[in-house]
Design a protein around this motif. Structure first.
Motif, PDB file in Angstrom:
ATOM      1  N   GLY A  74       0.791  -1.223   0.000  1.00 18.72           N
ATOM      2  CA  GLY A  74       0.000   0.000   0.000  1.00 18.72           C
ATOM      3  C   GLY A  74       0.823   1.273   0.000  1.00 18.72           C
ATOM      4  N   GLY A  75       1.928   1.298  -0.728  1.00 21.61           N
ATOM      5  CA  GLY A  75       2.770   2.482  -0.797  1.00 21.61           C
ATOM      6  C   GLY A  75       3.693   2.665   0.394  1.00 21.61           C
ATOM      7  N   LYS A  76       3.704   1.695   1.302  1.00 15.67           N
ATOM      8  CA  LYS A  76       4.567   1.758   2.484  1.00 15.67           C
ATOM      9  C   LYS A  76       5.599   0.642   2.420  1.00 15.67           C
ATOM     10  CE  LYS A  76       0.923   3.757   5.238  1.00 15.67           C
ATOM     11  NZ  LYS A  76      -0.005   3.585   6.327  1.00 15.67           N
ATOM     12  N   MET A  77       6.725   0.870   3.103  1.00 15.26           N
ATOM     13  CA  MET A  77       7.797  -0.115   3.132  1.00 15.26           C
ATOM     14  C   MET A  77       8.100  -0.517   4.567  1.00 15.26           C
ATOM     15  SD  MET A  77      10.492   1.436   0.386  1.00 15.26           S
ATOM     16  CE  MET A  77      10.533   3.065   1.137  1.00 15.26           C
ATOM     17  N   LEU A  78       8.503  -1.767   4.733  1.00 13.83           N
ATOM     18  CA  LEU A  78       8.952  -2.265   6.019  1.00 13.83           C
ATOM     19  C   LEU A  78      10.233  -3.047   5.764  1.00 13.83           C
ATOM     20  CD1 LEU A  78       8.171  -2.476   9.047  1.00 13.83           C
ATOM     21  CD2 LEU A  78       7.211  -4.717   8.496  1.00 13.83           C
ATOM     22  N   GLY A  79      11.326  -2.590   6.374  1.00 14.69           N
ATOM     23  CA  GLY A  79      12.620  -3.229   6.178  1.00 14.69           C
ATOM     24  C   GLY A  79      13.106  -3.907   7.441  1.00 14.69           C
ATOM     25  N   PHE A  80      13.508  -5.167   7.310  1.00 13.56           N
ATOM     26  CA  PHE A  80      14.080  -5.924   8.419  1.00 13.56           C
ATOM     27  C   PHE A  80      15.594  -5.882   8.238  1.00 13.56           C
ATOM     28  CE2 PHE A  80       9.806  -7.558   7.978  1.00 13.56           C
ATOM     29  CZ  PHE A  80       9.388  -7.774   9.283  1.00 13.56           C
ATOM     30  N   GLN A  81      16.300  -5.201   9.137  1.00 17.59           N
ATOM     31  CA  GLN A  81      17.727  -4.942   8.978  1.00 17.59           C
ATOM     32  C   GLN A  81      18.558  -5.707  10.006  1.00 17.59           C
ATOM     33  OE1 GLN A  81      18.699  -0.792   9.097  1.00 17.59           O
ATOM     34  NE2 GLN A  81      20.867  -1.169   9.372  1.00 17.59           N
ATOM     35  N   GLY A  82      19.628  -6.351   9.520  1.00 19.08           N
ATOM     36  CA  GLY A  82      20.487  -7.105  10.422  1.00 19.08           C
ATOM     37  C   GLY A  82      21.931  -7.116   9.970  1.00 19.08           C
ATOM     38  N   ASP A  83      22.737  -7.821  10.727  1.00 17.07           N
ATOM     39  CA  ASP A  83      24.170  -7.912  10.506  1.00 17.07           C
ATOM     40  C   ASP A  83      24.489  -9.119   9.635  1.00 17.07           C
ATOM     41  OD1 ASP A  83      26.918  -8.056  10.598  1.00 17.07           O
ATOM     42  OD2 ASP A  83      27.056  -8.122  12.776  1.00 17.07           O
ATOM     43  N   GLY A  84      24.774  -8.861   8.368  1.00 20.00           N
ATOM     44  CA  GLY A  84      25.068  -9.942   7.429  1.00 20.00           C
ATOM     45  C   GLY A  84      26.332 -10.708   7.746  1.00 20.00           C
ATOM     46  N   THR A  85      27.222 -10.128   8.535  1.00 21.32           N
ATOM     47  CA  THR A  85      28.447 -10.844   8.914  1.00 21.32           C
ATOM     48  C   THR A  85      28.163 -11.872  10.000  1.00 21.32           C
ATOM     49  OG1 THR A  85      29.110  -9.224  10.592  1.00 21.32           O
ATOM     50  CG2 THR A  85      29.864  -8.819   8.329  1.00 21.32           C
ATOM     51  N   ALA A  86      26.959 -11.838  10.583  1.00 14.78           N
ATOM     52  CA  ALA A  86      26.594 -12.758  11.654  1.00 14.78           C
ATOM     53  C   ALA A  86      25.623 -13.836  11.187  1.00 14.78           C
ATOM     54  CB  ALA A  86      26.000 -11.979  12.824  1.00 14.78           C
ATOM     55  N   ILE A  87      25.483 -14.028   9.880  1.00 16.56           N
ATOM     56  CA  ILE A  87      24.580 -15.061   9.361  1.00 16.56           C
ATOM     57  C   ILE A  87      25.095 -16.434   9.783  1.00 16.56           C
ATOM     58  CG2 ILE A  87      23.765 -16.208   7.257  1.00 16.56           C
ATOM     59  CD1 ILE A  87      23.639 -13.435   5.961  1.00 16.56           C
ATOM     60  N   LYS A  88      24.170 -17.259  10.254  1.00 19.67           N
ATOM     61  CA  LYS A  88      24.494 -18.610  10.723  1.00 19.67           C
ATOM     62  C   LYS A  88      23.599 -19.622  10.022  1.00 19.67           C
ATOM     63  CE  LYS A  88      27.102 -17.257  14.253  1.00 19.67           C
ATOM     64  NZ  LYS A  88      28.449 -16.977  13.966  1.00 19.67           N
ATOM     65  N   PRO A  89      24.066 -20.873   9.918  1.00 21.32           N
ATOM     66  CA  PRO A  89      23.210 -21.920   9.358  1.00 21.32           C
ATOM     67  C   PRO A  89      21.992 -22.143  10.249  1.00 21.32           C
ATOM     68  CG  PRO A  89      25.499 -22.650   9.497  1.00 21.32           C
ATOM     69  CD  PRO A  89      25.396 -21.356  10.245  1.00 21.32           C
ATOM     70  N   ALA A  90      20.879 -22.484   9.613  1.00 19.93           N
ATOM     71  CA  ALA A  90      19.649 -22.840  10.325  1.00 19.93           C
ATOM     72  C   ALA A  90      19.218 -24.221   9.824  1.00 19.93           C
ATOM     73  CB  ALA A  90      18.570 -21.792  10.070  1.00 19.93           C
ATOM     74  N   SER A  91      18.088 -24.683  10.249  1.00 17.43           N
ATOM     75  CA  SER A  91      17.623 -26.014   9.846  1.00 17.43           C
ATOM     76  C   SER A  91      17.238 -26.064   8.370  1.00 17.43           C
ATOM     77  CB  SER A  91      16.443 -26.437  10.714  1.00 17.43           C
ATOM     78  OG  SER A  91      15.381 -25.546  10.542  1.00 17.43           O
ATOM     79  N   ASN A  92      17.191 -27.263   7.832  1.00 11.21           N
ATOM     80  CA  ASN A  92      16.755 -27.536   6.453  1.00 11.21           C
ATOM     81  C   ASN A  92      17.558 -26.791   5.396  1.00 11.21           C
ATOM     82  OD1 ASN A  92      14.692 -29.214   7.437  1.00 11.21           O
ATOM     83  ND2 ASN A  92      13.357 -27.446   7.748  1.00 11.21           N
ATOM     84  N   GLY A  93      18.854 -26.552   5.633  1.00 16.42           N
ATOM     85  CA  GLY A  93      19.701 -25.888   4.649  1.00 16.42           C
ATOM     86  C   GLY A  93      19.487 -24.389   4.564  1.00 16.42           C
ATOM     87  N   ASN A  94      18.721 -23.834   5.467  1.00 16.44           N
ATOM     88  CA  ASN A  94      18.476 -22.390   5.486  1.00 16.44           C
ATOM     89  C   ASN A  94      19.596 -21.665   6.225  1.00 16.44           C
ATOM     90  OD1 ASN A  94      16.014 -22.465   4.109  1.00 16.44           O
ATOM     91  ND2 ASN A  94      14.883 -22.906   5.973  1.00 16.44           N
ATOM     92  N   ALA A  95      19.541 -20.333   6.162  1.00 19.71           N
ATOM     93  CA  ALA A  95      20.458 -19.480   6.908  1.00 19.71           C
ATOM     94  C   ALA A  95      19.623 -18.514   7.739  1.00 19.71           C
ATOM     95  CB  ALA A  95      21.360 -18.716   5.946  1.00 19.71           C
ATOM     96  N   ARG A  96      20.230 -17.982   8.800  1.00 19.33           N
ATOM     97  CA  ARG A  96      19.511 -17.075   9.698  1.00 19.33           C
ATOM     98  C   ARG A  96      20.382 -15.860   9.975  1.00 19.33           C
ATOM     99  NH1 ARG A  96      17.648 -20.373  13.839  1.00 19.33           N
ATOM    100  NH2 ARG A  96      15.747 -20.508  12.651  1.00 19.33           N
ATOM    101  N   ILE A  97      19.761 -14.670   9.868  1.00 20.85           N
ATOM    102  CA  ILE A  97      20.448 -13.419  10.153  1.00 20.85           C
ATOM    103  C   ILE A  97      19.800 -12.764  11.371  1.00 20.85           C
ATOM    104  CG2 ILE A  97      19.014 -12.155   8.490  1.00 20.85           C
ATOM    105  CD1 ILE A  97      21.381 -10.301   7.973  1.00 20.85           C
ATOM    106  N   PRO A  98      20.602 -12.347  12.362  1.00 20.51           N
ATOM    107  CA  PRO A  98      20.029 -11.644  13.507  1.00 20.51           C
ATOM    108  C   PRO A  98      19.640 -10.216  13.127  1.00 20.51           C
ATOM    109  CG  PRO A  98      22.411 -11.795  13.747  1.00 20.51           C
ATOM    110  CD  PRO A  98      22.040 -12.553  12.503  1.00 20.51           C
TER     111      PRO A  98
END
Length: 158
Positions: A74-98
């Motif tokens: 609806g013309g609005k933005m929502l950004g989820f911002q984190g530290d890409g240097t802290a990305i860690k593996p998660a389950s099922n071959g995924n990755a997780r960023i804090p």
């Protein structure tokens, strides 16, 4: 493409996102990438913006390691911002960023920032099959949730 303009404006206005090593092919990486698909969920506090959520998701990265996933509705933005240097593996071959920040904007400008704690979990968008990017964060006052299922096409670099 309007989302590209929005993401570029967000990059300069809020000093976002990053060069992180995640999944394969360095996603999310420095610069602006867009993914096509379907926004499955976008909620801020008690406001459900899922119905108007666009079928594109931007990933904006800065060389300093910050990564932002940007949902639009609806013309609005929502950004989820984190530290890409802290990305860690998660389950099922995924990755997780804090996550450390949620940014908000209207039109083509990011105007607000809220400190949060949370994560975004994502798969490898270069694998040729749909993946899900799920972000969840909480500030002291509000919860933020976004979920996006890609079409299976690789991200477009801008």
């Amino acid at each position: 493409m309007r989302l590209t303009v929005i993401a570029a404006a967000a990059l300069s206005a809020a000093a976002f996102a990053s060069g992180a090593n995640a999944a394969s092919q360095n996603f999310p990486g420095a610069g602006v990438s867009t993914l096509t698909g379907k926004c499955a969920k976008l909620v801020v506090g008690n406001v459900d913006a899922t119905k108007g959520c666009k079928g594109e998701l931007a990933s904006v990265g800065l060389p300093n390691g910050q990564v932002t996933f940007i949902f639009t509705s609806g013309g609005k933005m929502l950004g989820f911002q984190g530290d890409g240097t802290a990305i860690k593996p998660a389950s099922n071959g995924n990755a997780r960023i804090p996550l450390k920040m949620v940014t908000t904007g209207v039109g083509e400008k990011m105007t607000g920032q809220v400190k949060v704690a949370g994560t975004c979990t994502f798969g490898n968008p270069y694998g040729g099959k749909p993946i899900v990017i799920e972000c969840s964060a909480k500030s002291k006052d509000t919860a933020f949730t976004g979920s996006f299922r890609t079409s299976g096409k690789a991200p477009k670099q801008k």
